[in-house]
Write an enzyme that holds these catalytic residues in place. Structure first.
Site, PDB file in Angstrom:
ATOM      1  N   MET A 137      -0.391   0.967   5.352  1.00  0.00           N
ATOM      2  CA  MET A 137      -1.203   1.184   6.540  1.00  0.00           C
ATOM      3  C   MET A 137      -2.271   0.105   6.661  1.00  0.00           C
ATOM      4  O   MET A 137      -2.796  -0.384   5.667  1.00  0.00           O
ATOM      5  CB  MET A 137      -1.868   2.564   6.457  1.00  0.00           C
ATOM      6  CG  MET A 137      -2.837   2.886   7.585  1.00  0.00           C
ATOM      7  SD  MET A 137      -2.024   3.018   9.189  1.00  0.00           S
ATOM      8  CE  MET A 137      -1.279   4.644   9.042  1.00  0.00           C
ATOM      9  N   SER A 150       0.855  -1.185   0.000  1.00  0.00           N
ATOM     10  CA  SER A 150       0.000   0.000   0.000  1.00  0.00           C
ATOM     11  C   SER A 150       0.890   1.234   0.000  1.00  0.00           C
ATOM     12  O   SER A 150       1.703   1.404  -0.908  1.00  0.00           O
ATOM     13  CB  SER A 150      -0.944  -0.034   1.202  1.00  0.00           C
ATOM     14  OG  SER A 150      -1.884   1.030   1.134  1.00  0.00           O
ATOM     15  N   THR A 151       0.794   2.078   1.007  1.00  0.00           N
ATOM     16  CA  THR A 151       1.570   3.315   1.033  1.00  0.00           C
ATOM     17  C   THR A 151       3.069   3.013   0.981  1.00  0.00           C
ATOM     18  O   THR A 151       3.580   2.260   1.791  1.00  0.00           O
ATOM     19  CB  THR A 151       1.250   4.116   2.302  1.00  0.00           C
ATOM     20  OG1 THR A 151      -0.157   4.318   2.373  1.00  0.00           O
ATOM     21  CG2 THR A 151       1.957   5.458   2.293  1.00  0.00           C
ATOM     22  N   HIS A 161      -2.508  -1.164  -3.330  1.00  0.00           N
ATOM     23  CA  HIS A 161      -3.631  -0.253  -3.129  1.00  0.00           C
ATOM     24  C   HIS A 161      -3.386   1.008  -3.952  1.00  0.00           C
ATOM     25  O   HIS A 161      -2.456   1.772  -3.681  1.00  0.00           O
ATOM     26  CB  HIS A 161      -3.758   0.136  -1.656  1.00  0.00           C
ATOM     27  CG  HIS A 161      -4.032  -1.018  -0.749  1.00  0.00           C
ATOM     28  ND1 HIS A 161      -3.930  -0.921   0.621  1.00  0.00           N
ATOM     29  CD2 HIS A 161      -4.417  -2.301  -1.002  1.00  0.00           C
ATOM     30  CE1 HIS A 161      -4.240  -2.081   1.169  1.00  0.00           C
ATOM     31  NE2 HIS A 161      -4.531  -2.932   0.203  1.00  0.00           N
ATOM     32  N   ASP A 218      -4.636  -5.137   5.961  1.00  0.00           N
ATOM     33  CA  ASP A 218      -4.883  -5.940   4.771  1.00  0.00           C
ATOM     34  C   ASP A 218      -3.694  -6.866   4.535  1.00  0.00           C
ATOM     35  O   ASP A 218      -2.539  -6.446   4.582  1.00  0.00           O
ATOM     36  CB  ASP A 218      -5.113  -5.035   3.561  1.00  0.00           C
ATOM     37  CG  ASP A 218      -5.544  -5.813   2.327  1.00  0.00           C
ATOM     38  OD1 ASP A 218      -6.088  -6.923   2.491  1.00  0.00           O
ATOM     39  OD2 ASP A 218      -5.341  -5.309   1.209  1.00  0.00           O
TER      40      ASP A 218
END
Length: 361
Positions: free
Chosen positions: A288, A171-172, A198, A291
């Site tokens: 973050m 993600s991030t 993401h 998931d």
């Protein structure tokens, strides 16, 4: 009481600057300044040292990419890119994420007064998230990412395909981490790789092209009906969950978002376990939230392997932390170590190792 987050808004459009400022201040943040181009933005960033910068891509005098490069050379301030979902801006936005921007917010088409309102909540959430992030800065810039071997370089020895699959979730901070990992995985890697990052719809095709340009593997945005093969990597498109059917074919699912995102890593991992059983390697990178943790548990219960990125190299130590704290990680490592560790795990799978023996050199 904690002080409000201090934000610098850099955008070519006066209306966009006004709207971003209003949205953030309505949520208790403090917009300490605005700037209309990269020259003004860089000067104010270095003078004011805000907690987060929102940054446009196309601007006069100095564009967003040039400002970002110069900023991160001297001040690792988290940056959230605001980019239109266009063929022109999407590659530049992926470049910004590779350089060190923390997040991206896609601006839909239409009137500015309407399109940003559609992503108001996403903007606020990602600015808050960015405040706690640690940009990669120089470690994952384009210059530090290996290019794939040229035709003049002798190919590595053939490697027999393994009846297994590697699923990577991020993600991030993920685009930079993915570039780092995939650039070091050889073309003869013995299992297919499926990636869930993401990211808003409209950017994943450009990310797949960039990964392909910097990896010896063949990297593409995923398509329905494909059965992944060794030497290939497939990136989940934004806006859909990517899952496997019982024949190990890639399918898209429009079921509800999980963990607030679609695509999410968990559905991909769960369907991979259903299709491959214990021959699944899960890799959870920076990001973050939680998931990937539920899917990693399924992988472990089936006898597969789980790798988590270690804290110091994460932009946001959330997703790997959840996996590690739940006791699911077989190996915790940095990005440089991952390609070798993945190959060792695939070798153990091909040798049908004792599931209780989790040792890796």
């Amino acid at each position: 009481m904690d002080r409000p987050l201090r934000i610098l808004v850099v955008d070519d459009s006066a209306l966009m600057r006004q709207m971003v400022k209003r949205f953030l201040e309505e949520e208790g943040m403090q917009v300490v300044a605005t700037a209309r181009d990269g020259v003004d933005g860089l000067e104010k960033a270095l003078q004011l040292r805000p907690d987060v910068i929102t940054l446009d891509v196309e601007m006069p005098r100095m564009n967003g990419l040039d400002m970002l490069r110069r900023l991160l050379e001297v001040a690792p301030i988290p940056v959230v890119m605001l980019s239109s979902l266009t063929q022109q801006q999407a590659p530049a936005t992926i470049e910004a994420l590779a350089i060190g921007a923390v997040e991206v917010v896609g601006k839909p088409g239409g009137a500015i007064s309407l399109n940003l309102a559609e992503v108001r909540d996403e903007l606020v959430q990602k600015v808050r998230l960015a405040a706690g992030a640690r940009p990669y800065v120089q470690r994952l810039t384009q210059e530090n990412v290996s290019s794939p071997p040229t035709s003049s370089v002798a190919p590595p020895p053939k490697s027999a395909p393994t009846d297994a699959v590697v699923v990577i979730g991020s993600s991030t901070g993920g685009p930079g981490a993915l570039l780092k990992v995939l650039s070091s995985i050889p073309a003869n890697f013995p299992a297919p790789i499926v990636i869930v990052q993401h990211m808003p719809p409209g950017f994943t095709a450009s990310l797949a092209r960039r990964l392909n340009d910097h990896s010896p593997l063949s990297v593409h945005e995923a398509r329905e009906g494909v059965v992944p093969k060794a030497g290939e990597a497939w990136l989940a498109p934004g806006g859909v969950h990517l899952v496997f059917d019982p024949k190990r074919t890639l399918r898209f699912s429009m079921t509800l978002p999980q963990h607030g995102v679609r695509p999410a890593v968990d559905p991909t991992l769960e369907s991979a376990v259903a299709a491959w059983g214990k021959s699944v390697v899960a890799v959870i990178l920076t990001g973050m939230g939680m998931d990937g943790a539920r899917g990693a548990r399924k992988v472990k219960q089936a006898g597969g392997w789980v790798v988590a990125q270690e804290a110091s190299s994460c932009v946001v130590y959330g997703m790997p932390r959840a996996v590690i704290e739940m006791g699911l990680a077989d190996r915790i490592c940095g990005l440089d170590e991952m390609p070798g560790i993945l190959r060792q795990m695939l070798e153990r799978i091909s040798m049908k190792q004792n599931p209780n023996d989790r040792s890796i050199d």
